[in-house]
Design a protein around this motif. Sequence first.
Motif, mmCIF file in Angstrom:
data_model
loop_
_atom_site.group_PDB
_atom_site.id
_atom_site.type_symbol
_atom_site.label_atom_id
_atom_site.label_comp_id
_atom_site.label_asym_id
_atom_site.label_seq_id
_atom_site.Cartn_x
_atom_site.Cartn_y
_atom_site.Cartn_z
ATOM 1 N N THR A 31 0.839 -1.194 0.000
ATOM 2 C CA THR A 31 0.000 0.000 0.000
ATOM 3 C C THR A 31 0.870 1.239 0.000
ATOM 4 O O THR A 31 1.888 1.289 0.693
ATOM 5 C CB THR A 31 -0.929 0.035 1.230
ATOM 6 N N GLY A 57 -2.416 -0.992 -3.533
ATOM 7 C CA GLY A 57 -3.385 -0.280 -2.720
ATOM 8 C C GLY A 57 -2.942 1.153 -2.473
ATOM 9 O O GLY A 57 -1.740 1.452 -2.394
ATOM 10 N N GLN A 81 -11.159 5.751 -6.533
ATOM 11 C CA GLN A 81 -11.286 4.291 -6.635
ATOM 12 C C GLN A 81 -11.505 3.881 -8.093
ATOM 13 O O GLN A 81 -10.845 2.978 -8.609
ATOM 14 C CB GLN A 81 -12.458 3.818 -5.781
ATOM 15 N N ALA A 86 -7.567 0.414 -8.272
ATOM 16 C CA ALA A 86 -6.856 -0.219 -7.156
ATOM 17 C C ALA A 86 -7.651 -0.028 -5.876
ATOM 18 O O ALA A 86 -8.474 0.883 -5.773
ATOM 19 C CB ALA A 86 -5.470 0.397 -6.997
ATOM 20 N N PRO A 87 -7.415 -0.865 -4.863
ATOM 21 C CA PRO A 87 -8.090 -0.658 -3.583
ATOM 22 C C PRO A 87 -7.720 0.695 -2.981
ATOM 23 O O PRO A 87 -6.536 1.033 -2.893
ATOM 24 C CB PRO A 87 -7.567 -1.807 -2.707
ATOM 25 N N HIS A 89 -7.991 3.050 0.381
ATOM 26 C CA HIS A 89 -8.203 3.015 1.831
ATOM 27 C C HIS A 89 -8.370 4.460 2.288
ATOM 28 O O HIS A 89 -7.388 5.216 2.334
ATOM 29 C CB HIS A 89 -7.035 2.339 2.533
ATOM 30 N N ALA A 150 -16.077 0.726 -6.754
ATOM 31 C CA ALA A 150 -16.172 -0.120 -5.565
ATOM 32 C C ALA A 150 -16.078 0.730 -4.309
ATOM 33 O O ALA A 150 -15.542 1.843 -4.326
ATOM 34 C CB ALA A 150 -15.059 -1.162 -5.572
ATOM 35 N N PRO A 152 -14.617 2.160 -1.138
ATOM 36 C CA PRO A 152 -13.346 2.242 -0.411
ATOM 37 C C PRO A 152 -13.554 1.871 1.059
ATOM 38 O O PRO A 152 -14.603 2.156 1.640
ATOM 39 C CB PRO A 152 -12.958 3.727 -0.535
ATOM 40 N N GLU A 153 -12.576 1.240 1.653
ATOM 41 C CA GLU A 153 -12.635 0.995 3.089
ATOM 42 C C GLU A 153 -12.350 2.293 3.835
ATOM 43 O O GLU A 153 -11.570 3.129 3.378
ATOM 44 C CB GLU A 153 -11.639 -0.092 3.502
ATOM 45 N N ASP A 172 -13.951 0.581 9.243
ATOM 46 C CA ASP A 172 -13.274 -0.697 9.026
ATOM 47 C C ASP A 172 -12.039 -0.866 9.901
ATOM 48 O O ASP A 172 -11.441 -1.944 9.914
ATOM 49 C CB ASP A 172 -12.870 -0.815 7.554
#
Length: 289
Positions: A31, A57, A81, A86-87, A89, A150, A152-153, A172
Amino acid sequence: MRTGILIDELGVGFDGLTAQAREAAKLGYETLWLAQRGGWDALTALPALGAAAPGIGLGTCVVPIYPRHPITMAAQALTAQAATGAPVHLGIGLSHKFIVEGEFGYSYDRPLRHLREYLEALNPLLRGEKADVRGETLTAAGGLTTPGAARPEVLIGSVSPKSTRLAGELADGVITTWAGPRATGEFVVPALGTASRVVSGQLICVTSSPEERRTWLEERYGAAANVPAYRAILDRGGYERVSDSALVGDEEAVRRQVKSLEDAGATELLVMPFGPAEEQARTRELLAA
């Protein structure tokens, strides 16, 4: 334990940011994190990092919530996002009274109430639903159209018991600062409850001159110990000074300190290298593995 690294954005142009991202990807970091420290906007810059290091990430640590309405924050996070693939955070936080009132001109009254209402609005927006919060500190009524983005956390930058418990309820996980193994194991993890992510932000230097590096760190960051929230987390960790919390020493000493954090319940290490350039390189290379 997963490992991520802070991209140094202070006084660095975009060529420098993307060069750091490419190096971190080559080393194997999972990340890339950007801080929000009065320079580049972290969320806006994430796609540039994503283009330089595809698939890794991307995180913010942390974006203050007071200047950004939750609908605006959600739109920015979902855009990043979708743009990167990519993820993402999304690390957010309350910041501090002297910044929120002194720099932004907002009231810092009832900050935990504000954080709760903010998350109650932000969470449905990130899930593609409408927000309908008419609270004591904010109103958020509306939705977003972001096809294919998607969720995001959401992570809360937290050093207090109440905000950590709130993160366990509505987010999260947390991103911690100045929290060593004792504070992580005895305070952060129990307060967090069922939320699984503890991102442990740590100033780290692999060096043969540990006392010199701690002295350097104290000269530059020592005043943070006078900020009430930071003073509290340092006390919980058994640290008198900010520099006491840093991970400093040779390769084996730093490995032991990282292992202590993992044993205490940290799930991810956020590496913040400091020191001379050659020692920062040693630090990055050691912890990428």
